[in-house]
Scaffold this motif. Structure first.
Motif, mmCIF file in Angstrom:
data_model
loop_
_atom_site.group_PDB
_atom_site.id
_atom_site.type_symbol
_atom_site.label_atom_id
_atom_site.label_comp_id
_atom_site.label_asym_id
_atom_site.label_seq_id
_atom_site.Cartn_x
_atom_site.Cartn_y
_atom_site.Cartn_z
ATOM 1 N N ASN A 207 46.185 31.637 34.825
ATOM 2 C CA ASN A 207 45.892 32.118 33.480
ATOM 3 C C ASN A 207 46.037 33.632 33.365
ATOM 4 O O ASN A 207 46.563 34.143 32.374
ATOM 5 N N LEU A 208 45.585 34.342 34.390
ATOM 6 C CA LEU A 208 45.704 35.799 34.360
ATOM 7 C C LEU A 208 47.170 36.232 34.436
ATOM 8 O O LEU A 208 47.579 37.195 33.776
ATOM 9 N N ARG A 209 47.967 35.517 35.213
ATOM 10 C CA ARG A 209 49.403 35.817 35.264
ATOM 11 C C ARG A 209 50.062 35.523 33.923
ATOM 12 O O ARG A 209 50.822 36.339 33.390
ATOM 13 N N ASP A 210 49.769 34.355 33.367
ATOM 14 C CA ASP A 210 50.410 33.957 32.116
ATOM 15 C C ASP A 210 49.981 34.820 30.935
ATOM 16 O O ASP A 210 50.687 34.901 29.926
ATOM 17 N N ALA A 211 48.812 35.451 31.068
ATOM 18 C CA ALA A 211 48.327 36.329 30.001
ATOM 19 C C ALA A 211 49.038 37.678 30.015
ATOM 20 O O ALA A 211 48.769 38.530 29.158
ATOM 21 N N GLY A 212 49.922 37.885 30.987
ATOM 22 C CA GLY A 212 50.751 39.080 30.996
ATOM 23 C C GLY A 212 50.239 40.214 31.857
ATOM 24 O O GLY A 212 50.535 41.388 31.570
ATOM 25 N N SER A 213 49.495 39.889 32.924
ATOM 26 C CA SER A 213 49.001 40.952 33.797
ATOM 27 C C SER A 213 50.152 41.807 34.324
ATOM 28 O O SER A 213 51.143 41.280 34.843
ATOM 29 N N LYS A 214 50.019 43.103 34.186
ATOM 30 C CA LYS A 214 51.030 44.028 34.714
ATOM 31 C C LYS A 214 50.771 44.330 36.190
ATOM 32 O O LYS A 214 51.576 44.991 36.839
ATOM 33 N N ILE A 215 49.636 43.874 36.684
ATOM 34 C CA ILE A 215 49.271 44.039 38.091
ATOM 35 C C ILE A 215 49.408 42.688 38.776
ATOM 36 O O ILE A 215 49.097 41.646 38.188
ATOM 37 N N GLU A 216 49.872 42.690 39.989
ATOM 38 C CA GLU A 216 50.047 41.447 40.740
ATOM 39 C C GLU A 216 48.722 40.700 40.851
ATOM 40 O O GLU A 216 47.680 41.282 41.149
ATOM 41 N N VAL A 217 48.758 39.402 40.590
ATOM 42 C CA VAL A 217 47.583 38.543 40.729
ATOM 43 C C VAL A 217 47.841 37.586 41.893
ATOM 44 O O VAL A 217 48.813 36.825 41.867
ATOM 45 N N ILE A 218 46.995 37.649 42.918
ATOM 46 C CA ILE A 218 47.243 36.874 44.129
ATOM 47 C C ILE A 218 46.000 36.099 44.567
ATOM 48 O O ILE A 218 44.873 36.423 44.185
ATOM 49 N N ASP A 219 46.238 35.099 45.381
ATOM 50 C CA ASP A 219 45.162 34.346 45.999
ATOM 51 C C ASP A 219 44.623 35.136 47.190
ATOM 52 O O ASP A 219 45.347 35.895 47.834
ATOM 53 N N LEU A 220 43.347 34.926 47.505
ATOM 54 C CA LEU A 220 42.764 35.561 48.688
ATOM 55 C C LEU A 220 43.575 35.237 49.940
ATOM 56 O O LEU A 220 43.747 36.087 50.826
ATOM 57 N N VAL A 221 44.101 34.023 50.008
ATOM 58 C CA VAL A 221 44.895 33.615 51.165
ATOM 59 C C VAL A 221 46.181 34.437 51.263
ATOM 60 O O VAL A 221 46.641 34.738 52.372
ATOM 61 N N ASP A 222 46.761 34.810 50.131
ATOM 62 C CA ASP A 222 47.937 35.687 50.148
ATOM 63 C C ASP A 222 47.600 37.018 50.814
ATOM 64 O O ASP A 222 48.376 37.558 51.610
ATOM 65 N N LEU A 223 46.438 37.554 50.480
ATOM 66 C CA LEU A 223 46.010 38.823 51.054
ATOM 67 C C LEU A 223 45.794 38.692 52.552
ATOM 68 O O LEU A 223 46.229 39.550 53.335
ATOM 69 N N VAL A 224 45.141 37.609 52.968
ATOM 70 C CA VAL A 224 44.903 37.374 54.399
ATOM 71 C C VAL A 224 46.226 37.237 55.138
ATOM 72 O O VAL A 224 46.412 37.802 56.236
ATOM 73 N N ALA A 225 47.163 36.517 54.549
ATOM 74 C CA ALA A 225 48.477 36.319 55.207
ATOM 75 C C ALA A 225 49.205 37.646 55.379
ATOM 76 O O ALA A 225 49.864 37.874 56.394
ATOM 77 N N ARG A 226 49.077 38.542 54.398
ATOM 78 C CA ARG A 226 49.713 39.861 54.517
ATOM 79 C C ARG A 226 49.077 40.678 55.642
ATOM 80 O O ARG A 226 49.760 41.406 56.352
ATOM 81 N N ALA A 227 47.758 40.567 55.781
ATOM 82 C CA ALA A 227 47.069 41.310 56.828
ATOM 83 C C ALA A 227 47.426 40.800 58.213
ATOM 84 O O ALA A 227 47.487 41.577 59.166
ATOM 85 N N ILE A 228 47.709 39.520 58.313
ATOM 86 C CA ILE A 228 48.104 38.957 59.599
ATOM 87 C C ILE A 228 49.568 39.305 59.886
ATOM 88 O O ILE A 228 49.934 39.692 61.001
ATOM 89 N N ARG A 229 50.407 39.222 58.860
ATOM 90 C CA ARG A 229 51.829 39.450 59.020
ATOM 91 C C ARG A 229 52.144 40.921 59.349
ATOM 92 O O ARG A 229 53.154 41.232 59.965
#
Length: 363
Positions: free
Chosen positions: A339-361
């Motif tokens: 919903n936040l993405r579809d509402a036109g957020s100009k800032i990236e909206v991600i899942d907590l798991v996306d953030l964790v995966a970036r920290a591991i990668r």
């Protein structure tokens, strides 16, 4: 509505004592996200309770009554703020259930129920629910832990499902071989979900799971409150917070903000675990309202499906609370993220798991 006018009276089977707890003070008017957008008394919490009371007294439901009840996102901020201790989301949900049981519902409710019951998911998808996992050789027939993926991550955000399972399978977590919708979307909109519950529950028992882990706030709430208490339910952030020392995370030089999903936060009190995970990775700056006071994204309670314009306007107003200069909005619910993405957020909206995966990668 399923008919132009419903002539038969549909009496909402609500404990009158629950309704009388409301003293009509109007505190809820200052926090109801639907009322802020629509502005009608019948579209705020106090007005909805008056509508339910009128149904009990014999009011014949029409399209205005249905719009009053079904524009509630069931976010629960009214209950959190009510000085008299009323619980309006429960009253609204029970009123919907009573009306639906008599065949009184909107076309959106009717179509949504048919789609979920026919396909086992909220999108009417016929594709393999586990299509995101082509190699299933590592799936265990027996395990103490099951990852319940949910409809959105199975069909709309399969990369999140992949990343989540990659993290969880380190700890012996397996999947249901024939998972179907948790039932939350039907329960919240007044329909029966026992068939879905029974199908999932039978698989959980067969696997022997003592704990079910899910990354969807709606699934979490359903598994916790609408299933028999035969297993522990954990959200993905709770599980990750418990295993932080084993994840070998790298610090990222970014700042994020966190959106509290209503059904994870206000409804179930899961506030600290996602923040613990975020703070182990990067800087966290809170939104203008957070935790118990967090504004709704507008997606829940069937509002996204039945009233998409209202849903997205609520989301746009939530986006106004994002602090300046953050690199991403993090949440733990795919419906909030959508919903936040579809509402036109100009800032990236991600899942907590996306953030964790970036920290591991990043290692």
């Amino acid at each position: 509505m399923t008919e132009a006018k419903i002539e038969a009276k549909a009496e909402a089977r609500i404990d009158p004592r629950a309704i009388e707890l409301c003293v009509r003070c109007g505190t809820c008017r200052s926090v109801c996200p639907a009322f802020e957008v629509l502005g009608w008394e019948s579209r705020n919490t106090r007005g909805r309770i008056m509508v339910v009371k009128a149904l009990q007294e014999g009011l014949a439901p029409d399209s205005d009554v249905l719009d009053s009840l079904n524009t509630c996102t069931t976010c629960g901020i009214c209950a959190a703020k009510c000085p008299a201790g009323a619980n309006p989301p429960v009253i609204v949900q029970e009123a919907r259930r009573s009306l639906v049981s008599k065949g009184v519902m909107t076309e959106a409710q009717s179509g949504f129920r048919a789609k979920v019951n026919e396909s086992g998911n909220t999108f009417g998808e016929k594709a393999d629910r586990l299509g995101w996992l082509p190699d299933r050789s590592s799936l265990k027939d027996k395990s103490d832990y099951v990852y319940f993926v949910g409809c959105l991550d199975s069909y709309r955000y399969p990369e999140v499902a992949k990343k989540t399972f990659a993290l969880l399978k380190r700890f012996g977590v397996t999947l249901l071989p024939d998972e179907v919708c948790c039932g939350s979307p039907l329960v919240r909109t007044g329909s029966e979900a026992s068939g879905l519950v029974d199908k999932n529950l039978g698989q959980i028992k067969k696997i022997g799971a003592k704990t079910v882990i899910t990354g969807c706030a709606g699934c979490y709430s359903a598994l916790k409150k609408d299933y028999p208490p035969e297993f522990e339910v954990l959200s993905v952030p709770e599980f990750l917070a418990e295993h932080l020392s084993e994840l070998d995370l790298n610090r990222l030089d970014i700042t994020v903000t966190y959106h509290d999903p209503c059904h994870l936060g206000r409804h179930n009190g899961i506030f600290d675990p996602p923040r613990e995970v975020i703070k182990a990775i990067c800087r966290l700056e809170e939104m203008r309202t957070s935790r118990e006071n967090a504004r709704c994204c507008g997606g829940g309670g069937g509002v996204r499906a039945g009233y998409p314009d209202l849903s997205l306007e609520i989301a746009r107003r939530r986006l106004l609370e994002v602090p300046p200069g953050v690199d991403a909005i993090v949440s733990c619910c795919p419906l909030c993220i959508r919903n936040l993405r579809d509402a036109g957020s100009k800032i990236e909206v991600i899942d907590l798991v996306d953030l964790v995966a970036r920290a591991i990668r990043s290692r």
